[in-house]
Design a protein around this motif. Structure first.
Motif: not given
Length: 138
Positions: A1-3, A10-13, A113-118, A121-122
């Motif tokens: 989950m990102f914000q 940018p996104l932050e996890e 499916n982007l689970v492999h990205l940081d 990347g997302v």
């Protein structure tokens, strides 16, 4: 989950959800073979096929877990809008389990499916502007 704190930022996890059972094949999740059924009209037997595979059930369980997390977060005022990104099959399973309060807050769905990205990347799969500074949903 990102914000994203800014519409073009940018996104932050925030949170990582891991449910490896939803990714396993049925044979890796169960050790027993299917049950046996017998024909009423004659000799012989056949393997009983379950209505849902074990992997489908686990995927549904994970989708339910996420939907409950999102509802709790919404009720606590942790977000106003969502962008859902998931593999197509899982996205459908998740969508089926979302409450109307959550569905009303979805701005965009990305069936990948982007689970492999940081986070970086997302972010590349999302529009430059994620949301408007004026909420028109009321």
């Amino acid at each position: 989950m990102f914000q994203a704190r800014q519409a073009t930022g940018p996104l932050e996890e925030l949170e990582a959800f891991i449910h490896p059972e939803a990714r396993l094949r049925d044979r890796d999740l169960v050790s027993d073979r299917p049950g046996r059924g017998f024909e009423r009209s004659g000799p012989g037997s056949h393997a009983e096929e379950p209505d849902s595979t074990v992997a489908e059930v686990e995927t549904g369980n994970f989708a339910l877990e996420l939907s409950r997390f999102l509802l709790k977060g919404r009720n606590e005022g942790r977000f106003d809008a969502l962008i859902l990104i998931a593999a197509p099959a899982f996205l459908g399973s998740l969508r089926d389990r979302l409450d109307d309060q959550i569905r009303d807050r979805i701005l965009l769905e990305v069936a990948k499916n982007l689970v492999h990205l940081d986070a970086f990347g997302v972010r590349g799969y999302l529009p430059e502007r994620l949301y408007s500074s004026v909420d028109t949903r009321g």
